[in-house]
Enzyme design. Structure first.
Site, PDB file in Angstrom:
ATOM      1  CG  ASN A 155       1.010   4.200   1.118  1.00  0.00           C
ATOM      2  OD1 ASN A 155       0.515   4.793   1.952  1.00  0.00           O
ATOM      3  ND2 ASN A 155       0.345   3.232   0.688  1.00  0.00           N
ATOM      4  CE  LYS A 190       1.184  -0.172   2.599  1.00  0.00           C
ATOM      5  NZ  LYS A 190       0.894  -1.473   1.914  1.00  0.00           N
ATOM      6  CG  HIS A 225      -2.889   1.869  -1.950  1.00  0.00           C
ATOM      7  ND1 HIS A 225      -3.245   0.741  -1.271  1.00  0.00           N
ATOM      8  CD2 HIS A 225      -1.784   1.879  -2.089  1.00  0.00           C
ATOM      9  CE1 HIS A 225      -2.116  -0.039  -0.897  1.00  0.00           C
ATOM     10  NE2 HIS A 225      -1.068   0.736  -1.465  1.00  0.00           N
ATOM     11  CD  GLU A 266      -2.643  -1.738   1.905  1.00  0.00           C
ATOM     12  OE1 GLU A 266      -2.738  -0.380   2.505  1.00  0.00           O
ATOM     13  OE2 GLU A 266      -1.730  -2.449   1.608  1.00  0.00           O
ATOM     14  CD  GLU A 289       1.111   0.180  -5.247  1.00  0.00           C
ATOM     15  OE1 GLU A 289       2.228   0.450  -4.875  1.00  0.00           O
ATOM     16  OE2 GLU A 289       0.057   0.420  -4.438  1.00  0.00           O
ATOM     17  N   GLY A 349       3.198  -5.740   0.046  1.00  0.00           N
ATOM     18  CA  GLY A 349       3.373  -6.442   1.365  1.00  0.00           C
ATOM     19  C   GLY A 349       3.711  -7.827   1.512  1.00  0.00           C
ATOM     20  CB  SER A 383       7.643  -6.685  -2.098  1.00  0.00           C
ATOM     21  OG  SER A 383       6.568  -7.009  -1.514  1.00  0.00           O
TER      22      SER A 383
HETATM   23  C1  PEP Z   1       2.275  -0.047  -1.177  1.00  0.00           C
HETATM   24  O1  PEP Z   1       1.564   0.297  -0.086  1.00  0.00           O
HETATM   25  O2  PEP Z   1       1.769   0.659  -1.970  1.00  0.00           O
HETATM   26  C2  PEP Z   1       3.317  -1.163  -1.329  1.00  0.00           C
HETATM   27  C3  PEP Z   1       3.532  -1.370  -2.477  1.00  0.00           C
HETATM   28  O3  PEP Z   1       3.379  -1.772  -0.033  1.00  0.00           O
HETATM   29  P1  PEP Z   1       4.928  -2.699   0.007  1.00  0.00           P
HETATM   30  O4  PEP Z   1       6.037  -1.747  -0.559  1.00  0.00           O
HETATM   31  O5  PEP Z   1       5.112  -2.806   1.476  1.00  0.00           O
HETATM   32  O6  PEP Z   1       4.756  -3.811  -0.973  1.00  0.00           O
END
Ligand code: PEP
Length: 248
Positions: free
Chosen positions: A9, A11, A89, A91, A160, A166, A206
């Site tokens: 992803n 973003k 998601h 965000e 998630e 992040g 992450s």
């Molecule tokens: C994500 O954007 O869904 C995500 C898991 O980001 P990251 O891997 O940076 O934690």
């Protein structure tokens, strides 16, 4: 048999170099998906055509057309032959205040058009600290999946935990597996055991080339949704490489 899926992803960013990702996807027997910003979908689809890399979208609206300034119709995605769409998601939920009910409408529209939604669920840090993580995820699943009867096989779930996205704080493989098993049980109670056992459930938060191997060793973790580590072509290709070896 569930196939391993490694999804990146991007973003509101672009990858530094997609060539190693294409190369790695083509030689490893797993599914690879990149999810660029909307305006780059067509360009990335052209760059990856003829390779084994799938291209997905980060969101879509639940209406097909009309006065919805700034939104993206699922029909536009279909026109570009985009099949996978991230929905819910964290965000989108937390920054843009998307509700479970809106996510449910998007899920229904996406499936009714024969596309594959990647439904993201997960608890915040406060919800985990107060031991409400299972109730929260159960609720997110129940609302997003309520009313869905068709194309169940197309659904992908991404667990998630918000506190892991992040932050560099990945869930331990055991903690992630506990939630994946819980999610599979919830899916089983909604759609039955067969659909549940075939559903791909990704972990996100992450994930990188150092922790992917231990996560994929777990029975109910079928791949990863990756943000930060999907923006460096070499790094993302290394994750695909490791996932490919885990799959043998
Ligand atoms: C994500 O954007 O869904 C995500 C898991 O980001 P990251 O891997 O940076 O934690």
């Amino acid at each position: 048999m569930r196939r391993i899926l490694i999804a990146g992803n991007w973003k509101m960013n672009l990858i530094d170099n997609i060539a190693p990702v294409i190369e790695s996807a083509d030689k490893n027997n797993i599914d690879v998906l990149v999810i660029p910003p909307f305006v780059y979908l067509e360009r990335i689809a052209i760059m990856t055509s003829g390779s084994k890399v799938f291209v997905g979208a980060q969101n879509m609206y639940f209406q097909e057309k009309g006065p919805f300034t700034g939104e993206t119709s699922p029909l536009f995605l279909k026109e570009l032959k985009i099949n996978h769409v991230l929905l819910g998601h964290s965000e989108r939920r937390h920054i843009f205040k998307e509700t479970d009910e809106e996510i449910s409408l998007k899920m229904q529209k996406c499936l009714s058009l024969g596309m594959t939604p990647i439904l993201c669920v997960g608890e915040t840090e406060a919800e985990r600290m107060s031991n409400r993580h299972k109730v929260i995820v159960e609720n997110q699943l129940k609302i997003a999946l309520g009313g869905i009867e068709n194309n169940l096989k197309n659904i992908i779930i991404a667990y998630e935990p918000v506190w892991a996205i992040g932050t560099g704080n990945t869930a331990t493989p055991n903690d992630a597996e506990e939630m994946h098993l819980f999610i599979r049980e919830q899916i089983s109670s909604i759609f039955g055991r067969k659909i549940s056992s075939e559903m791909v459930i990704l972990y996100g938060g992450s994930v990188n080339d150092e922790n992917i191997k231990d996560l994929l060793r777990k029975d109910n973790i079928d791949g990863a949704l990756i943000g930060g580590a999907s923006l460096k072509g070499e790094k993302f290709a290394a994750v695909i490489e490791i996932a490919g070896k885990t799959n043998i």
